[in-house]
Write a protein that holds these residues in place. Structure first.
Motif, PDB file in Angstrom:
ATOM      1  N   VAL A 107       0.832  -1.207   0.000  1.00 24.86           N
ATOM      2  CA  VAL A 107       0.000   0.000   0.000  1.00 24.86           C
ATOM      3  C   VAL A 107       0.866   1.256   0.000  1.00 24.86           C
ATOM      4  N   PHE A 108       0.556   2.145  -0.925  1.00 20.21           N
ATOM      5  CA  PHE A 108       1.197   3.460  -0.968  1.00 20.21           C
ATOM      6  C   PHE A 108       0.119   4.517  -0.794  1.00 20.21           C
ATOM      7  N   SER A 109       0.532   5.680  -0.300  1.00 20.14           N
ATOM      8  CA  SER A 109      -0.378   6.813  -0.277  1.00 20.14           C
ATOM      9  C   SER A 109      -0.096   7.638  -1.523  1.00 20.14           C
ATOM     10  N   ALA A 110      -1.189   7.984  -2.234  1.00 24.31           N
ATOM     11  CA  ALA A 110      -1.048   8.776  -3.452  1.00 24.31           C
ATOM     12  C   ALA A 110      -0.437  10.142  -3.158  1.00 24.31           C
ATOM     13  N   GLN A 111      -0.511  10.537  -1.880  1.00 27.60           N
ATOM     14  CA  GLN A 111       0.006  11.853  -1.484  1.00 27.60           C
ATOM     15  C   GLN A 111       1.520  11.885  -1.377  1.00 27.60           C
ATOM     16  N   ILE A 167      -2.521   1.903  -4.667  1.00 23.19           N
ATOM     17  CA  ILE A 167      -2.280   3.330  -4.449  1.00 23.19           C
ATOM     18  C   ILE A 167      -3.557   3.856  -3.784  1.00 23.19           C
ATOM     19  N   ASN A 168      -3.455   4.178  -2.511  1.00 21.01           N
ATOM     20  CA  ASN A 168      -4.633   4.612  -1.743  1.00 21.01           C
ATOM     21  C   ASN A 168      -4.689   6.146  -1.660  1.00 21.01           C
ATOM     22  N   LYS A 169      -5.799   6.662  -1.207  1.00 27.03           N
ATOM     23  CA  LYS A 169      -6.041   8.112  -1.043  1.00 27.03           C
ATOM     24  C   LYS A 169      -6.099   8.843  -2.378  1.00 27.03           C
ATOM     25  N   VAL A 170      -6.575   8.161  -3.421  1.00 28.78           N
ATOM     26  CA  VAL A 170      -6.632   8.821  -4.726  1.00 28.78           C
ATOM     27  C   VAL A 170      -7.640   9.961  -4.745  1.00 28.78           C
ATOM     28  N   ASP A 171      -8.523  10.004  -3.734  1.00 29.51           N
ATOM     29  CA  ASP A 171      -9.467  11.135  -3.654  1.00 29.51           C
ATOM     30  C   ASP A 171      -8.734  12.468  -3.491  1.00 29.51           C
ATOM     31  N   LEU A 172      -7.491  12.421  -3.027  1.00 24.54           N
ATOM     32  CA  LEU A 172      -6.758  13.669  -2.788  1.00 24.54           C
ATOM     33  C   LEU A 172      -6.021  14.176  -4.029  1.00 24.54           C
ATOM     34  N   LEU A 173      -6.147  13.453  -5.143  1.00 23.12           N
ATOM     35  CA  LEU A 173      -5.390  13.830  -6.340  1.00 23.12           C
ATOM     36  C   LEU A 173      -6.244  14.647  -7.311  1.00 23.12           C
ATOM     37  N   VAL A 230      -2.285  -3.577 -10.310  1.00 26.27           N
ATOM     38  CA  VAL A 230      -2.212  -2.258  -9.674  1.00 26.27           C
ATOM     39  C   VAL A 230      -3.633  -1.755  -9.465  1.00 26.27           C
ATOM     40  N   LEU A 231      -3.929  -1.299  -8.242  1.00 21.85           N
ATOM     41  CA  LEU A 231      -5.273  -0.804  -7.934  1.00 21.85           C
ATOM     42  C   LEU A 231      -5.169   0.597  -7.366  1.00 21.85           C
ATOM     43  N   PHE A 232      -6.117   1.452  -7.747  1.00 23.24           N
ATOM     44  CA  PHE A 232      -6.226   2.779  -7.153  1.00 23.24           C
ATOM     45  C   PHE A 232      -7.417   2.736  -6.213  1.00 23.24           C
ATOM     46  N   THR A 233      -7.208   3.082  -4.957  1.00 25.80           N
ATOM     47  CA  THR A 233      -8.310   2.995  -3.987  1.00 25.80           C
ATOM     48  C   THR A 233      -8.478   4.315  -3.233  1.00 25.80           C
ATOM     49  N   GLY A 238     -12.271  -4.270  -6.222  1.00 25.25           N
ATOM     50  CA  GLY A 238     -11.096  -4.817  -6.927  1.00 25.25           C
ATOM     51  C   GLY A 238     -10.129  -5.430  -5.933  1.00 25.25           C
ATOM     52  N   LEU A 239      -9.965  -4.769  -4.808  1.00 24.12           N
ATOM     53  CA  LEU A 239      -9.059  -5.287  -3.774  1.00 24.12           C
ATOM     54  C   LEU A 239      -9.614  -6.579  -3.181  1.00 24.12           C
TER      55      LEU A 239
END
Ligand code: GDP
Ligand code: ZN
Length: 333
Positions: free
Chosen positions: A122-126, A152-158, A180-183, A193-194
């Motif tokens: 897990v990575f933070s998109a930030q 890639i988590n926290k994609v709401d912040l992008l 690869v998943l964006f969550t 997806g996860l």
């Protein structure tokens, strides 16, 4: 080295199991069926030092002690155990593991969980993307034959531009076949997806503090608190004495081991060849350089450098390979 160590451990475990079976055999007056009938299988779902919570195949939880001679047991281990008069159990054998996950504490490795076959990175998109950090985990997973999934988590912040940047960073991994998943936990997107990736596997979440691992676990495991309560009751520990790792069954098929603090994972004491071979785009080129001892830095006729020039390997991935090999020689003694 890692393989060798594992097989030594397996050997010891088999030895211990045989010793214990021999002992039971004697205790039961040489009646082998009576002796083996009391040996039951189970899954370690929480560990508190030498006290374990073992789940029986029917789901019942049992407080078991670990015989010193048996060695260590980890969350996710399959064990053979025997009920004792006091309602507790005693673990006789830890069965061979398919994988071991360790947390690095300084120069030491602390084993955390066993039998993981899927690693959710897990990575933070930030946080700025760092290729070598991802490649280190991917190589560690490949060496232990654990399938990685990149989240890639926290994609709401992008914003759109940042989202496009992430897509570009991750494109090479997608093309190599890594899922690869964006969550977003905040917006509840990407979670199905996860869930699909976890289906039928024993998984663990790995990532730096703050990237959203516990938030994801909350979403994936609505029954988590019930399980914590049951473990606490069986082990006789308070709810706040949590196990370093706890195994949960997912609502669909599959298990998730929650091991807070697991952030550092990678190859450990392995040869340069094994590191290189863990890069799927590099593996087929190994052994095809002009010089047998090619270091793939600036040698003429280097197959890896040629592949980089015509775009089959990225400069970043080749650089990661060199970094990871150098790290191994730093820790090899
Ligand atoms: P952990 O240390 O990896 O377990 O991270 P946490 O789950 O504790 O999350 C750290 C912080 O990030 C918390 O304040 C969460 O509410 C927040 N967070 C987690 N996931 C998301 C997400 O998808 N979007 C946003 N905006 N915040 C998130
Ligand atoms: Zn070369």
């Amino acid at each position: 080295m890692a393989r060798r160590r594992l097989s030594d451990q397996q050997h010891k475990r088999i030895q211990a199991r045989q010793d214990s079976l021999r002992q039971q055999h004697t205790d039961a007056g040489n009646d082998v069926t009576a002796a083996t009938a009391v040996e039951r299988s189970g899954l370690v779902i929480a560990v508190f030092g030498t006290a374990l919570v073992v789940e029986e195949p029917d789901g019942a939880l049992r407080h078991c002690k670990l015989r010193r001679a048996v060695g260590r047991a980890l969350c996710g281990d399959r064990v053979l155990w025997q009920p004792q008069g006091d309602g507790h159990g005693v673990v006789l054998t830890v069965l061979a593991r398919r994988s071991e996950l360790a947390r690095r504490e300084g120069t030491r490795r602390k084993l955390m969980a066993a039998n993981i076959d899927r690693l959710i990175i897990v990575f933070s998109a930030q946080i700025a993307f760092n290729a070598v950090n991802l490649d280190r985990i991917l190589v560690g997973a490949a060496i232990q034959d654990i399938e990685p999934v990149i989240v890639i988590n926290k994609v709401d912040l992008l914003d759109d531009e940042q989202r496009a940047q992430w897509q570009a960073h991750i494109a090479v991994y997608r093309s190599l076949g890594y899922p690869v998943l964006f969550t977003s936990v905040a917006q509840r997107t990407g979670l199905e997806g996860l869930t699909r990736q976890l289906d039928g596997h024993t998984s663990i979440l790995l990532g730096a503090s703050g990237v959203g691992k516990s938030s994801l676990v909350q979403c994936l495991l609505p029954q988590r608190d019930i399980r914590i309560g049951a473990v606490s009751e069986v082990s006789g520990r308070g709810r706040h004495t949590t196990s370093a790792a706890t195994l949960y069954h997912l609502p669909a098929d599959g298990d998730l081991i929650d091991a807070p603090g697991l952030s550092d994972f990678g190859p450990d004491h392995v040869t340069a060849e094994r590191i290189s071979a863990a890069f799927p785009e590099i593996r087929p080129l190994l052994g095809t350089c002009r010089f047998r001892d090619c270091a793939h830095r600036n040698e003429p006729g280097c197959a890896l450098l040629e592949a980089m020039q015509d775009g089959r390997i990225t400069a970043e991935r080749l650089s990661s390979m060199h970094t990871l090999i150098a790290e191994q020689s730093d820790t090899a003694h």
